[in-house]
Design a protein around this motif. Structure first.
Motif, short mmCIF file in Angstrom:
data_model
loop_
_atom_site.label_atom_id
_atom_site.label_comp_id
_atom_site.label_asym_id
_atom_site.label_seq_id
_atom_site.Cartn_x
_atom_site.Cartn_y
_atom_site.Cartn_z
N UNK A 1 0.85 -1.19 0.00
CA UNK A 1 0.00 0.00 0.00
C UNK A 1 0.88 1.24 0.00
N UNK A 2 0.30 2.40 -0.28
CA UNK A 2 1.10 3.63 -0.20
C UNK A 2 1.73 3.82 1.19
N UNK A 3 1.00 3.45 2.23
CA UNK A 3 1.53 3.59 3.59
C UNK A 3 2.73 2.66 3.81
N UNK B 1 5.70 13.55 -2.88
CA UNK B 1 5.05 13.71 -4.19
C UNK B 1 5.58 12.70 -5.20
N UNK B 2 6.91 12.50 -5.23
CA UNK B 2 7.50 11.51 -6.14
C UNK B 2 7.02 10.11 -5.80
N UNK B 3 6.95 9.83 -4.51
CA UNK B 3 6.49 8.52 -4.06
C UNK B 3 5.04 8.29 -4.50
N UNK B 4 4.18 9.29 -4.34
CA UNK B 4 2.77 9.16 -4.75
C UNK B 4 2.66 9.00 -6.26
N UNK B 5 3.48 9.74 -7.01
CA UNK B 5 3.46 9.63 -8.47
C UNK B 5 3.92 8.24 -8.91
N UNK B 6 5.01 7.75 -8.31
CA UNK B 6 5.49 6.41 -8.62
C UNK B 6 4.39 5.38 -8.33
N UNK C 1 -1.11 -0.61 -11.71
CA UNK C 1 -1.74 -0.79 -13.02
C UNK C 1 -3.24 -1.02 -12.95
N UNK C 2 -3.70 -1.77 -11.96
CA UNK C 2 -5.14 -2.05 -11.90
C UNK C 2 -5.91 -1.06 -11.02
N UNK C 3 -5.22 -0.06 -10.52
CA UNK C 3 -5.82 1.03 -9.75
C UNK C 3 -6.60 0.55 -8.52
N UNK C 4 -6.08 -0.48 -7.86
CA UNK C 4 -6.77 -0.97 -6.67
C UNK C 4 -6.16 -0.43 -5.37
N UNK C 5 -5.21 0.50 -5.49
CA UNK C 5 -4.60 1.10 -4.30
C UNK C 5 -3.50 0.25 -3.69
#
Length: 176
Positions: free
Chosen positions: A71-73, A109-114, A120-124
């Motif tokens: 996850x992003x976290x 911001x770079x991390x979020x963009x990466x 790819x499947x936009x599931x977070x």
């Protein structure tokens, strides 16, 4: 794209998606230490299988709940821990400082963009199946001579043993 290969290897970014773009400072720098860690057979070169193995190992470390996805976290926590581990400790005689707020904001911001690019499947969540093709493409883009191996001389901004500049990878026309 090539500039984010280091964080592309999440090498730091599992930093590997993070290798060539990270190697900007030469021996002893964080990017070169990541390159050396990815060089499993210690031959001074990183073959694509070594890079992918390094990426998979960093991915496993970052996947804190071991569910096969990040996850992003989880990514943020892993990257912060990695960056902290590379900063000099108090035993080095230097004070351990946090990056300035503006640098932290840009890194987030770079991390979020990466993350948005890799998901790819936009599931977070990012899986190795999503990350592998992106990492392979970044690896090939950084492989200036097309031999399926990265050497320090192919890394953007790397300086050779006598301090000579080795320049950007093939096709990178952006200023250094």
């Amino acid at each position: 794209m090539k500039r984010s290969l280091a964080f592309g290897f999440l090498g730091v970014a599992l930093a590997a998606t993070a290798l060539p773009a990270l190697a900007q400072r030469g021996p002893g720098s964080i990017p070169m230490r990541i390159f050396e860690q990815a060089d499993a057979n210690h031959d001074g070169r990183v073959a694509e299988p070594e890079a992918m193995d390094f990426l998979a190992a960093r991915f496993t470390e970052a996947d804190a709940n071991h569910d096969g996805a990040m996850t992003p976290e989880e990514l943020g926590n892993f990257l912060r821990a990695q960056m902290a581990s590379y900063r000099p400790g108090t035993d080095s005689g230097r004070e351990r400082r946090q990056p300035p707020p503006e640098a932290q904001r840009r890194m987030e911001e770079r991390q979020a963009r990466f993350f948005r690019i890799a998901d790819a499947d936009r599931d977070g969540r990012i899986t190795m199946d999503e990350l592998r093709p992106m990492a392979a493409a970044l690896f090939r883009a950084a492989d200036a001579n097309g031999d399926n191996v990265l050497e320090p001389g192919e890394l953007r901004g790397h300086r050779g043993p006598r301090g000579e500049h080795r320049g950007p990878a093939r096709g990178d026309t952006r200023p250094l």
